[in-house]
Motif scaffolding. Structure first.
Motif, short mmCIF file in Angstrom:
data_model
loop_
_atom_site.label_atom_id
_atom_site.label_comp_id
_atom_site.label_asym_id
_atom_site.label_seq_id
_atom_site.Cartn_x
_atom_site.Cartn_y
_atom_site.Cartn_z
N LEU A 62 -5.91 -4.82 -9.27
CA LEU A 62 -6.65 -3.64 -9.69
C LEU A 62 -7.80 -4.12 -10.55
N SER A 63 -9.02 -3.88 -10.12
CA SER A 63 -10.19 -4.27 -10.90
C SER A 63 -10.67 -3.04 -11.68
N PHE A 64 -10.72 -3.20 -13.02
CA PHE A 64 -11.07 -2.06 -13.88
C PHE A 64 -12.23 -2.45 -14.78
N ASN A 65 -13.33 -1.70 -14.68
CA ASN A 65 -14.54 -2.04 -15.44
C ASN A 65 -14.75 -1.18 -16.69
N GLY A 66 -13.71 -0.42 -17.06
CA GLY A 66 -13.82 0.45 -18.22
C GLY A 66 -14.03 1.89 -17.84
N THR A 67 -14.43 2.11 -16.59
CA THR A 67 -14.66 3.47 -16.11
C THR A 67 -13.91 3.73 -14.81
N ALA A 68 -14.12 2.86 -13.84
CA ALA A 68 -13.55 3.04 -12.51
C ALA A 68 -12.57 1.92 -12.19
N MET A 69 -11.61 2.24 -11.34
CA MET A 69 -10.61 1.27 -10.90
C MET A 69 -10.72 1.10 -9.39
N GLU A 70 -10.65 -0.14 -8.93
CA GLU A 70 -10.71 -0.42 -7.49
C GLU A 70 -9.58 -1.37 -7.11
N VAL A 71 -8.91 -1.04 -6.02
CA VAL A 71 -7.87 -1.92 -5.50
C VAL A 71 -8.54 -2.99 -4.64
N GLN A 72 -8.20 -4.25 -4.87
CA GLN A 72 -8.82 -5.35 -4.14
C GLN A 72 -7.76 -6.29 -3.58
N GLU A 73 -8.17 -7.05 -2.58
CA GLU A 73 -7.30 -8.06 -1.98
C GLU A 73 -7.98 -9.40 -2.02
N LEU A 74 -7.18 -10.46 -2.08
CA LEU A 74 -7.71 -11.81 -2.13
C LEU A 74 -7.58 -12.46 -0.77
N GLY A 75 -8.73 -12.87 -0.21
CA GLY A 75 -8.75 -13.53 1.09
C GLY A 75 -9.71 -14.70 1.08
N GLU A 76 -10.14 -15.10 2.25
CA GLU A 76 -11.03 -16.25 2.37
C GLU A 76 -12.36 -16.01 1.68
N GLN A 77 -12.77 -14.76 1.57
CA GLN A 77 -14.04 -14.43 0.93
C GLN A 77 -13.88 -14.12 -0.55
N GLY A 78 -12.72 -14.44 -1.12
CA GLY A 78 -12.47 -14.11 -2.51
C GLY A 78 -11.94 -12.70 -2.64
N TRP A 79 -12.14 -12.09 -3.80
CA TRP A 79 -11.67 -10.73 -4.03
C TRP A 79 -12.63 -9.73 -3.39
N THR A 80 -12.10 -8.87 -2.54
CA THR A 80 -12.89 -7.83 -1.87
C THR A 80 -12.08 -6.53 -1.88
N PRO A 81 -12.74 -5.37 -1.70
CA PRO A 81 -11.98 -4.12 -1.63
C PRO A 81 -10.90 -4.20 -0.56
N VAL A 82 -9.73 -3.64 -0.86
CA VAL A 82 -8.63 -3.71 0.09
C VAL A 82 -9.03 -3.01 1.39
#
Length: 225
Positions: free
Chosen positions: A152-172
């Motif tokens: 879960l990436s949280f920037n202080g306002t919004a939260m985004e679910v991400q997955e880790l793959g060959e391209q690094g962390w990207t939206p799930v």
């Protein structure tokens, strides 16, 4: 969740004979999709306020965001990945166990939903009777497209679910994303397959045996790091 479905290697067990509400039977992946839907419904209410509640807890603990926090599943619950703020974060969660449980539930739901999307895309693409060659291609695709972790990436306002793959962390990825990747991969496969058709192995065009069992075992390995 999937491991409970695929503890045996028999096709009949993996295919599942769970009785549906209409008196029919549910396949392995229908069970996966049903569980994903139930998890999504259960998490939807808390998801609406999760970002705001997390922000309040962070402010109370003196944790600033941004920089964004990356929350991952740890051995003892949610934790920050490679972040010096993790000690403060753990203190904040210790003071708010309900919030900790909600973060864990959101990470678990993301994994279940992602598995369901991948399983549904591949079984729909395979059809009822995939050949051995098609089954091999789809199983390789599943292996190559399994996330290494979820966050879960949280920037202080919004939260985004991400997955880790060959391209690094990207939206799930959702079902549409996976279908696009699958079509692109299959297009490349067909070019190669047509060029090397004379080298195809005997039995490539025979119906695959236990494709859903094998795919369920691959999906069962889609665990976050």
């Amino acid at each position: 969740m999937i491991s409970a479905i695929t503890q045996t290697g028999s096709a009949s067990t993996a295919a599942g004979n769970a009785t549906g509400s209409a008196g029919g039977t549910l396949s392995v992946f229908q069970q996966i999709l049903q569980t994903a839907a139930q998890s999504t419904q259960a998490a939807s209410a808390s998801r609406d306020t999760l970002a705001a509640d997390l922000n309040a807890a962070l402010q109370a603990a003196g944790i600033s965001a941004p920089p964004a926090l990356r929350i991952v599943a740890g051995p003892n619950g949610p934790q920050l990945a490679d972040d010096t703020r993790n000690a403060q974060f753990q203190s904040a969660l210790a003071a708010n166990p309900a919030l900790s449980a909600r973060l864990s539930a959101r990470l678990s739901a993301a994994e279940i939903e992602r598995k369901a999307a991948l399983g549904n895309a591949l079984t729909q693409f395979a059809g009822d009777h995939p050949t051995n060659a098609m089954a091999d291609f789809l199983l390789r695709f599943a292996q190559q497209n399994k996330p290494q972790a979820y966050s879960l990436s949280f920037n202080g306002t919004a939260m985004e679910v991400q997955e880790l793959g060959e391209q690094g962390w990207t939206p799930v990825k959702n079902g549409d994303d996976i279908n696009k990747d699958l079509l692109a991969a299959y297009t490349g496969y067909m070019v190669t397959h047509a060029v090397s058709v004379e080298k195809r192995r005997d039995g490539d065009d025979d119906p695959a045996v236990d494709f859903k069992v094998k795919l369920a075992r691959v999906l069962d390995g889609l665990q976050g790091a």
